[in-house]
Write a protein that holds these residues in place. Sequence first.
Motif, PDB file in Angstrom:
ATOM      1  N   GLU A  11     -42.033 -43.549  61.559  1.00 18.89           N
ATOM      2  CA  GLU A  11     -41.634 -43.071  60.233  1.00 18.89           C
ATOM      3  C   GLU A  11     -40.559 -41.994  60.341  1.00 18.89           C
ATOM      4  O   GLU A  11     -39.569 -42.012  59.615  1.00 18.89           O
ATOM      5  N   VAL A  12     -40.746 -41.073  61.266  1.00 22.18           N
ATOM      6  CA  VAL A  12     -39.764 -40.000  61.455  1.00 22.18           C
ATOM      7  C   VAL A  12     -38.421 -40.581  61.892  1.00 22.18           C
ATOM      8  O   VAL A  12     -37.364 -40.171  61.416  1.00 22.18           O
ATOM      9  N   LEU A  15     -35.976 -41.715  59.282  1.00 18.48           N
ATOM     10  CA  LEU A  15     -35.280 -40.718  58.466  1.00 18.48           C
ATOM     11  C   LEU A  15     -33.820 -40.619  58.883  1.00 18.48           C
ATOM     12  O   LEU A  15     -33.460 -40.932  60.016  1.00 18.48           O
ATOM     13  N   ALA A  16     -33.014 -40.140  57.961  1.00 18.65           N
ATOM     14  CA  ALA A  16     -31.609 -39.882  58.277  1.00 18.65           C
ATOM     15  C   ALA A  16     -31.542 -38.755  59.311  1.00 18.65           C
ATOM     16  O   ALA A  16     -32.434 -37.897  59.360  1.00 18.65           O
ATOM     17  N   ALA A  18     -29.928 -35.996  59.479  1.00 16.62           N
ATOM     18  CA  ALA A  18     -30.013 -34.650  58.908  1.00 16.62           C
ATOM     19  C   ALA A  18     -31.448 -34.306  58.508  1.00 16.62           C
ATOM     20  O   ALA A  18     -31.900 -33.167  58.694  1.00 16.62           O
ATOM     21  N   GLU A  19     -32.171 -35.289  57.994  1.00 19.77           N
ATOM     22  CA  GLU A  19     -33.571 -35.054  57.628  1.00 19.77           C
ATOM     23  C   GLU A  19     -34.424 -34.824  58.873  1.00 19.77           C
ATOM     24  O   GLU A  19     -35.312 -33.970  58.878  1.00 19.77           O
ATOM     25  N   ARG A  20     -34.144 -35.586  59.936  1.00 19.93           N
ATOM     26  CA  ARG A  20     -34.874 -35.372  61.193  1.00 19.93           C
ATOM     27  C   ARG A  20     -34.591 -33.987  61.749  1.00 19.93           C
ATOM     28  O   ARG A  20     -35.489 -33.317  62.263  1.00 19.93           O
ATOM     29  N   ARG A  22     -33.821 -31.285  60.011  1.00 17.36           N
ATOM     30  CA  ARG A  22     -34.575 -30.318  59.199  1.00 17.36           C
ATOM     31  C   ARG A  22     -36.046 -30.323  59.585  1.00 17.36           C
ATOM     32  O   ARG A  22     -36.681 -29.266  59.705  1.00 17.36           O
ATOM     33  N   LEU A  23     -36.597 -31.512  59.776  1.00 14.00           N
ATOM     34  CA  LEU A  23     -37.998 -31.614  60.180  1.00 14.00           C
ATOM     35  C   LEU A  23     -38.219 -30.955  61.531  1.00 14.00           C
ATOM     36  O   LEU A  23     -39.191 -30.219  61.726  1.00 14.00           O
ATOM     37  N   ASP A  25     -36.506 -28.508  62.880  1.00  8.19           N
ATOM     38  CA  ASP A  25     -36.472 -27.054  62.672  1.00  8.19           C
ATOM     39  C   ASP A  25     -37.808 -26.551  62.140  1.00  8.19           C
ATOM     40  O   ASP A  25     -38.331 -25.528  62.592  1.00  8.19           O
ATOM     41  N   GLN A  26     -38.360 -27.273  61.176  1.00  8.13           N
ATOM     42  CA  GLN A  26     -39.637 -26.858  60.588  1.00  8.13           C
ATOM     43  C   GLN A  26     -40.778 -26.948  61.603  1.00  8.13           C
ATOM     44  O   GLN A  26     -41.646 -26.071  61.642  1.00  8.13           O
TER      45      GLN A  26
END
Length: 75
Positions: A11-12, A15-16, A18-20, A22-23, A25-26
Motif C-alpha cells: 500500500e505504501v 503512494l506517490a 512525495a507522499e511516501r 512525507r510518510l 518523515d513522520q
Amino acid sequence: MSRTLKSLKAEVMSLAPAERARLLDQLIDSIDRDAETEGAWDKVALQREGEIESGSVTGLPLEDVVARSEARFPG
C-alpha cells in the motif's frame, strides 16, 4: 515478513513519491528519541544553507571531502 507488513508495504509503495517521503518523515519523527537535538541540527543545516546561498561561505567538492575523510579514517 508478515502478511500484514507485506500488505502495508504494498500500500505504501502505491503512494506517490512525495507522499511516501512525507510518510517517511513522520515515521522517523515517531521514533526520534531526541527532538531537541534534531531541532538543533535542523537549525545548523538551515544556517549553513543560508551561508552557502548568500556566498558568505563556499562549499567543497564532494570528492575532496571524501578523500579527506578516507585519509582521516582509513579502512
